[in-house]
Design a protein around this motif. Structure first.
Motif, PDB file in Angstrom:
ATOM      1  N   ALA A  28       0.768  -1.313   0.003  1.00  0.00           N
ATOM      2  CA  ALA A  28      -0.029  -0.056   0.061  1.00  0.00           C
ATOM      3  C   ALA A  28       1.010   1.230  -0.186  1.00  0.00           C
ATOM      4  CB  ALA A  28      -1.032   0.054   1.186  1.00  0.00           C
ATOM      5  N   GLY A  29       0.209   2.262  -0.600  1.00  0.00           N
ATOM      6  CA  GLY A  29       0.948   3.650  -0.481  1.00  0.00           C
ATOM      7  C   GLY A  29       0.322   4.748   0.023  1.00  0.00           C
ATOM      8  N   ALA A  30       0.891   5.534   0.837  1.00  0.00           N
ATOM      9  CA  ALA A  30       0.240   6.607   1.245  1.00  0.00           C
ATOM     10  C   ALA A  30       0.549   8.066   0.328  1.00  0.00           C
ATOM     11  CB  ALA A  30       0.914   7.124   2.614  1.00  0.00           C
ATOM     12  N   VAL A  31      -0.128   8.861   0.331  1.00  0.00           N
ATOM     13  CA  VAL A  31      -0.093   9.935  -0.590  1.00  0.00           C
ATOM     14  C   VAL A  31       0.735  10.942   0.084  1.00  0.00           C
ATOM     15  CG1 VAL A  31      -1.761  11.882  -1.731  1.00  0.00           C
ATOM     16  CG2 VAL A  31      -2.481   9.692  -1.393  1.00  0.00           C
ATOM     17  N   VAL A  35       4.737   7.297   0.807  1.00  0.00           N
ATOM     18  CA  VAL A  35       5.727   6.192   1.239  1.00  0.00           C
ATOM     19  C   VAL A  35       4.796   4.823   1.041  1.00  0.00           C
ATOM     20  CG1 VAL A  35       6.224   5.347   3.625  1.00  0.00           C
ATOM     21  CG2 VAL A  35       6.410   7.711   3.215  1.00  0.00           C
ATOM     22  N   ARG A  36       5.617   4.071   0.524  1.00  0.00           N
ATOM     23  CA  ARG A  36       5.072   2.355   0.437  1.00  0.00           C
ATOM     24  C   ARG A  36       5.393   1.696   1.610  1.00  0.00           C
ATOM     25  NH1 ARG A  36       2.008   2.060  -3.666  1.00  0.00           N
ATOM     26  NH2 ARG A  36       2.355  -0.202  -3.479  1.00  0.00           N
ATOM     27  N   ARG A  37       4.387   0.812   2.050  1.00  0.00           N
ATOM     28  CA  ARG A  37       4.389  -0.229   3.055  1.00  0.00           C
ATOM     29  C   ARG A  37       3.854  -1.560   2.478  1.00  0.00           C
ATOM     30  NH1 ARG A  37       1.849  -0.395   9.113  1.00  0.00           N
ATOM     31  NH2 ARG A  37       2.723  -2.451   9.434  1.00  0.00           N
ATOM     32  N   ARG A  38       4.593  -2.427   2.913  1.00  0.00           N
ATOM     33  CA  ARG A  38       4.428  -3.797   2.932  1.00  0.00           C
ATOM     34  C   ARG A  38       3.796  -4.416   4.114  1.00  0.00           C
ATOM     35  NH1 ARG A  38       4.478  -7.546  -1.041  1.00  0.00           N
ATOM     36  NH2 ARG A  38       4.576  -9.692  -0.910  1.00  0.00           N
ATOM     37  N   ASP A  70      -4.439  11.489   3.974  1.00  0.00           N
ATOM     38  CA  ASP A  70      -3.134  11.522   2.970  1.00  0.00           C
ATOM     39  C   ASP A  70      -2.149  10.684   3.657  1.00  0.00           C
ATOM     40  OD1 ASP A  70      -4.420  13.326   1.149  1.00  0.00           O
ATOM     41  OD2 ASP A  70      -3.588  14.974   2.385  1.00  0.00           O
ATOM     42  N   GLY A  71      -1.744  10.627   5.022  1.00  0.00           N
ATOM     43  CA  GLY A  71      -0.834   9.859   5.121  1.00  0.00           C
ATOM     44  C   GLY A  71      -1.167   8.424   5.631  1.00  0.00           C
ATOM     45  N   ALA A  72      -2.373   7.868   5.670  1.00  0.00           N
ATOM     46  CA  ALA A  72      -2.738   6.514   6.061  1.00  0.00           C
ATOM     47  C   ALA A  72      -2.250   5.588   4.788  1.00  0.00           C
ATOM     48  CB  ALA A  72      -4.161   6.508   6.620  1.00  0.00           C
ATOM     49  N   HIS A  73      -2.073   4.524   5.244  1.00  0.00           N
ATOM     50  CA  HIS A  73      -1.892   3.295   4.243  1.00  0.00           C
ATOM     51  C   HIS A  73      -3.251   2.438   4.428  1.00  0.00           C
ATOM     52  CE1 HIS A  73       2.253   4.101   4.763  1.00  0.00           C
ATOM     53  NE2 HIS A  73       2.371   4.000   3.721  1.00  0.00           N
TER      54      HIS A  73
END
Length: 94
Positions: A28-31, A35-38, A70-73
């Motif tokens: 997933a990516g945040a706006v 930032v990408r997060r697995r 915006d910052g959430a995954h």
């Protein structure tokens, strides 16, 4: 009810905060910041989901890492198993 089916509509602002287990690997990516997060299968963490009064409430509502839009995954519901509801305000009243 919603326009296209019999999905219930929230009568008030609602939220659920829960301890969950990730069921399948998911990226997933945040706006902002971008930032990408697995998320990995078996990982346990606390996620939230919420909605507004007058909007449909679907069983497949996505789960979020925070209320910061915006910052959430965001993790799709099918990748999440709820282990324990920590806090909840029902969309349908008391």
């Amino acid at each position: 009810m919603s326009e296209s089916d019999d999905t219930p509509v929230a009568v008030r602002e609602w939220h659920t905060r829960a301890r969950v287990r990730i069921l399948a690997d998911y990226d997933a990516g945040a706006v902002d910041p971008p930032v990408r997060r697995r998320f990995c299968a078996g990982e346990e963490l606390v996620l939230i989901r919420w909605g507004r009064a007058g909007r449909p409430v679907r069983a497949d509502e996505a789960w979020w890492t925070s209320a910061d839009i915006d910052g959430a995954h965001i993790v799709p519901a099918e990748h999440v198993e709820v282990l324990d509801v920590l806090d909840e305000v029902s969309p349908f009243g008391s």
